[in-house]
Scaffold this active site. Structure first.
Site, short mmCIF file in Angstrom:
data_model
loop_
_atom_site.label_atom_id
_atom_site.label_comp_id
_atom_site.label_asym_id
_atom_site.label_seq_id
_atom_site.Cartn_x
_atom_site.Cartn_y
_atom_site.Cartn_z
N ASP A 39 10.98 -26.50 0.06
CA ASP A 39 12.05 -27.49 0.13
C ASP A 39 13.29 -26.99 -0.60
O ASP A 39 13.21 -26.13 -1.48
CB ASP A 39 11.60 -28.81 -0.49
CG ASP A 39 10.45 -29.46 0.27
OD1 ASP A 39 10.35 -29.21 1.49
OD2 ASP A 39 9.67 -30.20 -0.35
N VAL A 40 14.44 -27.54 -0.25
CA VAL A 40 15.69 -27.16 -0.89
C VAL A 40 15.62 -27.36 -2.40
O VAL A 40 16.07 -26.51 -3.18
CB VAL A 40 16.87 -27.98 -0.32
CG1 VAL A 40 18.15 -27.72 -1.11
CG2 VAL A 40 17.09 -27.64 1.15
#
Length: 345
Positions: A39-40
């Site tokens: 995920d970012v």
């Protein structure tokens, strides 16, 4: 074409796709893939496959992974992490003793429902796209395995706890954090997430990149890892000239038991031979050492003369990776064939 692995550390704040773009700019026109999107808001190990190594990515996707993550108790977000909106709160905050003790409940085989904000597809559409549009997302439960889970730190003042876990593929740490909090009669979401290991790739020797200007192609290649590295704990056979040619051209290839199979247990394995000549059967016990604990554990491999079956092994020719595949009654069935030299024969 160069064929190798890169142990890249993804920083927080950029997507896995952005990091791929950065690496591509550095390496130029080279086939690249990565194992396991982060995920970012997450950071940590993101292994990159270059050239023919891309044919082995599926093995890394299946590999065990380790994470260190911090849970904020008393609140729940729609995404399960700090990037989402708070959708519920609860005054109940677990004690330090409870935060430590809950870990044992989750070790083993666990059923987990993936978060709505995930890359899984629902009728061909990414779940996170539907969730962002405010649509209801229903995802099927998945069976995962938690091999280890322990609390590293508890901060009573900030109502947070930091955990370490070793888990199987398909494990969503955001869901694990929510389930931990619910088990403690609270709510929770992930505020920090770091992947520390994927298979053989560890954070202590990872390459850290934030922009294509930070490192050169030569520097990346100097820190590359040989393509066979992830195969060190998988059985291997050495092919003769004729066997290599058969495999190369997709033909049926047989291996002789007496000549080839007695040396299957190599690299990380030690072989113990136990025989029963009257029944004409053999049992191999492969003993592997766990580098993290120093302990050894046994991997039984039942072998019947002339009828040996192995789900996954690799074949090399003159010391070079030729193919991976399975063995069924001494017949090798290739799953992937590799082109690592220009003049193989």
């Amino acid at each position: 074409m160069s064929n190798y692995w890169l142990n890249i550390y993804k920083p927080r704040g950029i997507s896995s796709a952005q990091l791929v773009s950065i690496v591509k700019k550095i390496l130029g026109k080279t086939k690249i893939g990565h194992a396991g999107t982060l995920d970012v808001e997450a950071e940590g190990i993101l292994p990159f496959a270059v050239g023919e190594a891309t044919k082995l990515i599926h093995l890394l996707v299946d590999a065990r992974k380790t994470y260190i993550f911090t849970v904020k108790f008393g609140m729940q977000t729609n995404s399960g992490d700090c990037a989402g909106k708070v959708i519920a709160t609860k005054d109940c905050i677990p004690s330090q003793e409870e935060a430590y003790a809950v870990c044992s409940k989750f070790i083993g085989n666990v059923t987990q429902i993936p978060p709505a904000f995930s890359a899984l597809k629902v009728n061909g559409v990414r779940a996170y796209k539907l969730a962002r549009e405010g649509k209801k997302v229903e995802l099927k439960p998945r069976n995962i395995t938690i091999y280890d889970l322990k609390c590293l730190n508890f901060d009573e003042k900030n109502a947070t706890a930091t955990y370490y876990t070793e888990c199987s593929k398909g494990t969503y740490i955001r869901t694990l954090a929510e389930d931990l909090a619910l088990s403690l009669q609270s709510l929770g979401f992930v505020i920090e997430l770091r992947r520390t290991q994927v298979g053989i790739f560890k954070e202590e020797n990872a390459i850290r990149i934030k922009s294509p200007d930070e490192i050169t192609k030569n520097a990346l290649e100097e820190n590359s890892i040989k393509i066979e590295a992830i195969l060190d704990d998988i059985l291997v056979l050495d092919a003769t000239d004729s066997q290599a040619q058969q495999i190369k051209y997709g033909q049926k290839c047989l291996f002789n038991y007496e000549k080839d199979f007695r040396h299957l247990a190599k690299f990380a394995y030690r072989e113990e031979f136990k025989g029963n000549t009257e029944r004409n059967t053999t049992a191999y016990t492969l003993v592997r050492e766990d580098a993290s604990t120093g302990l050894t554990y046994k991997l039984p491999l039942e072998v019947e003369f002339g009828k040996m079956s192995v789900d996954l092994l690799w074949v090399r020719y003159k010391g070079t990776l030729l193919a991976i595949g399975s063995l069924n009654k001494s017949c090798f069935n290739s799953l992937r064939v590799f082109n690592l030299t220009q003049d193989f024969f």
